[in-house]
Design an enzyme around this catalytic site. Structure first.
Site, PDB file in Angstrom:
ATOM      1  N   CYS A   1       0.939  -1.254   0.061  1.00 35.13           N
ATOM      2  CA  CYS A   1       0.069   0.177   0.108  1.00 35.13           C
ATOM      3  C   CYS A   1       0.793   1.255   0.095  1.00 35.13           C
ATOM      4  O   CYS A   1       1.325   1.485  -1.153  1.00 35.13           O
ATOM      5  CB  CYS A   1      -1.033   0.007   1.041  1.00 35.13           C
ATOM      6  SG  CYS A   1      -2.424   1.191   1.048  1.00 35.13           S
TER       7      CYS A   1
ATOM      8  N   GLU B   1      -1.153  -8.097   5.712  1.00 31.72           N
ATOM      9  CA  GLU B   1      -0.695  -8.278   7.002  1.00 31.72           C
ATOM     10  C   GLU B   1      -1.992  -7.997   8.019  1.00 31.72           C
ATOM     11  O   GLU B   1      -1.963  -8.588   9.317  1.00 31.72           O
ATOM     12  CB  GLU B   1       0.090  -7.418   7.667  1.00 31.72           C
ATOM     13  CG  GLU B   1      -0.282  -5.739   7.932  1.00 31.72           C
ATOM     14  CD  GLU B   1      -0.592  -4.957   6.529  1.00 31.72           C
ATOM     15  OE1 GLU B   1      -0.166  -5.607   5.344  1.00 31.72           O
ATOM     16  OE2 GLU B   1      -1.024  -3.878   6.474  1.00 31.72           O
TER      17      GLU B   1
ATOM     18  N   HIS C   1      -3.182  -5.144   1.731  1.00 29.30           N
ATOM     19  CA  HIS C   1      -2.690  -5.378   2.943  1.00 29.30           C
ATOM     20  C   HIS C   1      -2.521  -6.729   3.478  1.00 29.30           C
ATOM     21  O   HIS C   1      -3.625  -7.077   4.065  1.00 29.30           O
ATOM     22  CB  HIS C   1      -3.320  -4.301   4.174  1.00 29.30           C
ATOM     23  CG  HIS C   1      -3.151  -3.103   4.098  1.00 29.30           C
ATOM     24  ND1 HIS C   1      -2.332  -2.426   4.785  1.00 29.30           N
ATOM     25  CD2 HIS C   1      -3.866  -2.189   3.206  1.00 29.30           C
ATOM     26  CE1 HIS C   1      -2.277  -0.836   4.753  1.00 29.30           C
ATOM     27  NE2 HIS C   1      -3.147  -0.786   3.334  1.00 29.30           N
TER      28      HIS C   1
HETATM   29  N1  GLN Z   1      -3.433   6.485   1.039  1.00 31.52           N
HETATM   30  C1  GLN Z   1      -2.213   6.123   1.804  1.00 31.52           C
HETATM   31  C2  GLN Z   1      -1.173   6.919   1.032  1.00 31.52           C
HETATM   32  O1  GLN Z   1      -1.237   7.590   0.239  1.00 31.52           O
HETATM   33  C3  GLN Z   1      -1.931   4.603   1.494  1.00 31.52           C
HETATM   34  C4  GLN Z   1      -2.796   3.874   2.414  1.00 31.52           C
HETATM   35  C5  GLN Z   1      -2.439   2.689   3.103  1.00 31.52           C
HETATM   36  O2  GLN Z   1      -1.269   2.383   3.041  1.00 31.52           O
HETATM   37  N2  GLN Z   1      -3.215   1.921   3.456  1.00 31.52           N
HETATM   38  O3  GLN Z   1       0.071   6.922   1.511  1.00 31.52           O
END
Ligand code: GLN
Length: 208
Positions: A82, A191, A189
């Site tokens: 992410c 995890e 994610h």
């Molecule tokens: N929206 C977040 C970002 O721009 C990422 C979101 C996440 O890691 N769950 O860093």
């Protein structure tokens, strides 16, 4: 390397403990990384999800940005989830004006591209490279980045249908898991799912 590799988890912000627990279950020794002196000797590194603007800012403040870029250039295996995917992208859209990434994966990602109405969603993914590959992987997406384009050397391991994201990829789907050499990134994610197969894939890349 021993059969139990040492994998750092960038511990500036985000899902640090959760990734460490998954790595330990997947057979690695997980250590938090907050300083440049903690990088040498690592067999791999995880950049967790969280907020990429914060991870970027703190990594530069703590002098980690350059050393992590150098480690990536030197071939250190790195997995980004992410916000970590954003950090591994060579190009980002809708970033903070000052925002920088570690880079390494030849792709363009757009931050928060799934939009506010669909902040989070789950999707069963068919993901290449996982053990027990016939079984879907439960993808959990939380304000996830959207991969807008990938270069030739990027292997797409999983996609979601194009209409899910409103992306431009039409029937081909939007990549949500990619690999380029020793670098792995997922928009989702793993995890938080209790399914350690993505971490097991990364540990296998590290012990390769
Ligand atoms: N929206 C977040 C970002 O721009 C990422 C979101 C996440 O890691 N769950 O860093």
């Amino acid at each position: 390397m021993t059969s139990r590799p040492t994998i750092g988890v960038l511990a500036l912000q985000g899902d640090v403990r959760e990734h460490a627990a998954c790595l330990e279950r997947a057979g690695a020794r997980a250590v938090p990384v907050r300083r440049p002196t903690e990088l040498p000797g690592l067999d791999g590194l995880v950049v967790p999800g969280g907020e990429s603007t914060t991870i970027d800012r703190l990594s530069r403040l703590f002098g980690l940005h350059g050393p992590i870029r150098a480690a990536i250039a030197g071939g250190l295996p790195v997995y980004g989830s992410c916000a970590g995917m954003i950090q591994l992208a060579d190009r980002i859209l809708d970033g903070h004006p000052e925002q920088q990434t570690f880079g390494g994966i030849d792709m363009t990602v757009r931050r928060n591209a799934f939009g506010r109405q669909v902040d989070s969603f789950e999707a069963d993914l068919e993901m290449r490279g996982l053990e027990d590959g016939g079984r879907a992987y439960p993808g959990v997406f939380i304000r996830a980045p959207r991969v807008e384009s990938v270069g030739r050397d990027v292997e797409v391991l999983a996609t979601v249908p194009g209409d899910r994201t409103g992306g431009t990829s039409g029937g081909v789907g939007t990549p949500v898991a990619v690999r380029q050499g020793a670098l792995l990134a997922t928009a989702f994610h793993p995890e938080v799912t209790g399914d350690d197969r993505v971490h097991r894939l990364f540990v296998a890349m590290v012990t390769g």
